[in-house]
Write an enzyme that holds these catalytic residues in place. Structure first.
Site, PDB file in Angstrom:
ATOM      1  N   ARG A 231       0.852  -1.187   0.000  1.00 41.42           N
ATOM      2  CA  ARG A 231       0.000   0.000   0.000  1.00 41.42           C
ATOM      3  C   ARG A 231       0.891   1.240   0.000  1.00 41.42           C
ATOM      4  O   ARG A 231       1.924   1.283   0.669  1.00 41.42           O
ATOM      5  CB  ARG A 231      -0.920   0.037   1.234  1.00 41.42           C
ATOM      6  CG  ARG A 231      -2.085  -0.945   1.167  1.00 41.42           C
ATOM      7  CD  ARG A 231      -3.117  -0.483   0.155  1.00 41.42           C
ATOM      8  NE  ARG A 231      -4.278  -1.354   0.099  1.00 41.42           N
ATOM      9  CZ  ARG A 231      -4.423  -2.356  -0.760  1.00 41.42           C
ATOM     10  NH1 ARG A 231      -3.441  -2.631  -1.618  1.00 41.42           N
ATOM     11  NH2 ARG A 231      -5.516  -3.084  -0.774  1.00 41.42           N
ATOM     12  N   GLU A 260      -2.640   8.013  -5.818  1.00 33.66           N
ATOM     13  CA  GLU A 260      -2.730   7.341  -7.111  1.00 33.66           C
ATOM     14  C   GLU A 260      -3.933   7.886  -7.875  1.00 33.66           C
ATOM     15  O   GLU A 260      -4.961   8.195  -7.271  1.00 33.66           O
ATOM     16  CB  GLU A 260      -2.858   5.826  -6.914  1.00 33.66           C
ATOM     17  CG  GLU A 260      -1.643   5.204  -6.241  1.00 33.66           C
ATOM     18  CD  GLU A 260      -1.753   3.691  -6.057  1.00 33.66           C
ATOM     19  OE1 GLU A 260      -2.730   3.095  -6.567  1.00 33.66           O
ATOM     20  OE2 GLU A 260      -0.879   3.098  -5.413  1.00 33.66           O
ATOM     21  N   HIS A 278       0.739   0.163  -9.924  1.00 32.68           N
ATOM     22  CA  HIS A 278      -0.147  -0.643  -9.062  1.00 32.68           C
ATOM     23  C   HIS A 278      -0.658  -1.882  -9.813  1.00 32.68           C
ATOM     24  O   HIS A 278      -1.866  -2.059 -10.018  1.00 32.68           O
ATOM     25  CB  HIS A 278      -1.328   0.193  -8.561  1.00 32.68           C
ATOM     26  CG  HIS A 278      -1.906  -0.366  -7.282  1.00 32.68           C
ATOM     27  ND1 HIS A 278      -2.512   0.420  -6.341  1.00 32.68           N
ATOM     28  CD2 HIS A 278      -1.972  -1.641  -6.789  1.00 32.68           C
ATOM     29  CE1 HIS A 278      -2.932  -0.327  -5.327  1.00 32.68           C
ATOM     30  NE2 HIS A 278      -2.612  -1.589  -5.583  1.00 32.68           N
TER      31      HIS A 278
END
Length: 534
Positions: A231, A260, A278
């Protein structure tokens, strides 16, 4: 009509196939807000990924929703509190991407160790520069794993095959468990000082944000390489950039970021930093697993079964197969208790006895609570909102277990004291006949029963005398109510008797009162034991 399942984003075809045979599967663009609000109005289930916002407005529009499913791990786009208040199950796919995430961390670690990304870019740019990209081996190095959850364990198991020494920091894991994995538990500072490679595998919580910051990066072994595919925000990105610039950190592999999407960062300026957008869950297998997982959960929810992956259900988790049949029994006993008591007691004990207590039976308290309130409130009672309904009304439901030998393999008793001094108890068991399992009522207060716990049940207490059976049959027959089964229990001839009837249709209050008056019963009780949903 079949239940409607609304799919708001792309879902694996295999997942759609699981649902299409039993339900009316419809699709909508979840990012088209007006279309979503219009379509969700008729839906029983809503399946989303990360782009569809499921907030209070959507939940209000979807007044018939029973379950919202997120085909993935995170639930940032679902208002769990609003869903819980409405009794809507929220499920996700918590294990769908764990292998993919662990493999992504390993891919980043190897890419950082061998300068894979920059060497690739250099060669594609027409430069053959072997001497520039001398890397390091992983074998024999110390790998520090920050967080030994499911993904951290998978990462550690795979890194062990590289011949590494594994250490880990996780204050919630016992040393014996780590030893089973071939991992030595250490404090965070010791991990930072000893590790040649560090990989972070923690959830993002107020306690973990910034866990590795300027102070921690000042403790690392010079030349360490750090990976974060968990994370964003767990590693202070500004402090990491300083450590890279000063040479204390030899490289980093990042798949997640504090905000993000992330397209500009000082970290992107370093050749020894490998970055990906990601991609931890971005494999075909993870997508299939996520879709299949939530499709199965939706199916369980719409079929009225307990859903282990429901994030807003107390006592969630895997329910043992031996315990699962008792869920419906416990709910039915809760319904009978409330019916016979006339209202909900302030304190209720759910007593579970027999061999079944060798398993975790805590979920039976939740199922009983659901049954206690089924006929008390206007809203639909589910596994989700039942605990809150009890809390709002000051009702405490306790669980008592005992493995003392009894006549039955399992016995569940719901017992409570009422404000008027009465004590009410109702007991039942699940009888097994070959492959068939039958929920049965075995007792009401101190009357013994042997009655299937199914359909609509009527209860009357009266003074035992001739002609009562005929009288009750006449009243119900004239009302067009068919009696499917009847049982009379008494302690002694001429004393108090309990008549229990199973009928084929619902009974209104007026007919119940008429029937009770016809046989001299003080009152009648009705319990609808037809299970209606989760």
């Amino acid at each position: 009509m079949p239940s409607v399942v609304l799919i708001a984003e792309e879902l694996a075809p295999s997942a759609i196939d699981v649902l299409a045979g039993d339900y009316d599967v419809r699709q909508v663009d979840g990012t088209d807000r007006p279309a979503l609000l219009a379509q969700v109005a008729g839906a029983d289930a809503l399946i989303v990924r990360s782009a569809t916002l499921v907030d209070a407005e959507v939940l209000t529009a979807g007044s018939g929703l029973r379950v919202v499913a997120r085909a993935g791990v995170g639930l940032d786009n679902v208002d769990i509190a609003a869903a819980t208040a409405r009794g809507v199950l929220v499920v996700n796919a918590p294990t769908s991407n764990i292998v993919s995430a662990a493999e992504q961390a390993i891919a980043l670690l190897l890419a950082v160790a061998r300068h894979t990304a920059t060497a690739s870019a250099s060669l594609k740019g027409g430069r053959w520069q072997r001497s520039r990209f001398v890397g390091v081996e992983v074998q024999g190095k110390t790998v520090g794993v920050v967080g030994l959850g499911r993904i951290g364990v998978l990462f550690a198991q795979r890194m062990a095959a590289f011949g590494t020494r594994l250490i880990a920091y996780d204050p919630y894991v016992q040393p014996a468990r780590a030893a089973q994995l071939g991992v030595r538990l250490v404090g965070l500072e010791e991990l930072l000082r000893e590790s040649d490679f560090i990989s972070v595998h923690l959830p993002r919580t107020p306690e973990t944000v910034g866990l590795i910051g300027e102070k921690e990066l000042g403790l690392v072994r010079p030349g360490v390489r750090i990976v974060n595919a968990a994370r964003g925000g767990l590693i202070d990105e500004a402090a990491l950039a300083v450590a890279l610039r000063e040479g204390r950190v030899a490289g980093a592999g990042l798949d997640v970021y504090v905000t993000e999407p992330m397209t500009e960062s000082p970290l992107f300026d370093f050749d020894n930093v490998v970055v990906t957008p990601h991609l931890g869950a971005s494999t075909a297998e993870a997508q299939d697993k996520a879709g299949l997982s939530v499709a199965r959960s939706v199916k369980l929810a719409l079929d009225g079964e307990f859903v282990p992956d429901a994030v807003n259900v107390q006592a969630g988790g895997v329910v043992d197969e031996d315990v699962r049949p008792l869920l419906a029994l416990a709910e039915k006993l809760g319904k009978v208790f409330t019916a016979v008591a006339g209202h909900v007691a302030a304190n209720v004990a759910v007593e579970v006895r027999g061999e079944i207590v060798s398993h975790d039976v805590g979920v039976l308290r939740l199922a009983t609570t659901k049954g206690l309130f089924a006929s008390v409130v206007d809203e639909r009672v589910t596994y989700v909102n039942a605990p809150q309904l009890a809390a709002d009304r000051g009702v405490e439901v306790d669980l008592v277990v005992s493995d003392e030998p009894i006549e039955h393999h399992n016995l569940v008793t719901v017992r409570g004291a009422l404000p008027d001094g009465r004590s009410v108890s109702v007991a039942g068991t699940v009888a097994v006949h070959g492959a068939r399992e039958t929920a049965k009522l075995t007792g009401l207060d101190d009357f013994d029963l042997d009655l299937n716990a199914d359909g609509v049940l009527l209860f009357f207490r009266y003074s035992d005398r001739p002609g009562v059976v005929g009288a009750i049959g006449t009243v119900l027959g004239e009302a067009g109510v068919n009696i499917a089964a009847m049982q009379v229990a008494r302690r002694e001839a001429g004393g108090e008797a309990l008549m229990t009837l199973t009928v084929d249709s619902s009974i209104g209050a007026d007919l119940l009162s008429t029937a009770a008056a016809a046989i001299g019963a003080e009152r009648g009780s009705v319990a609808d034991l037809r299970i209606s949903g989760p």
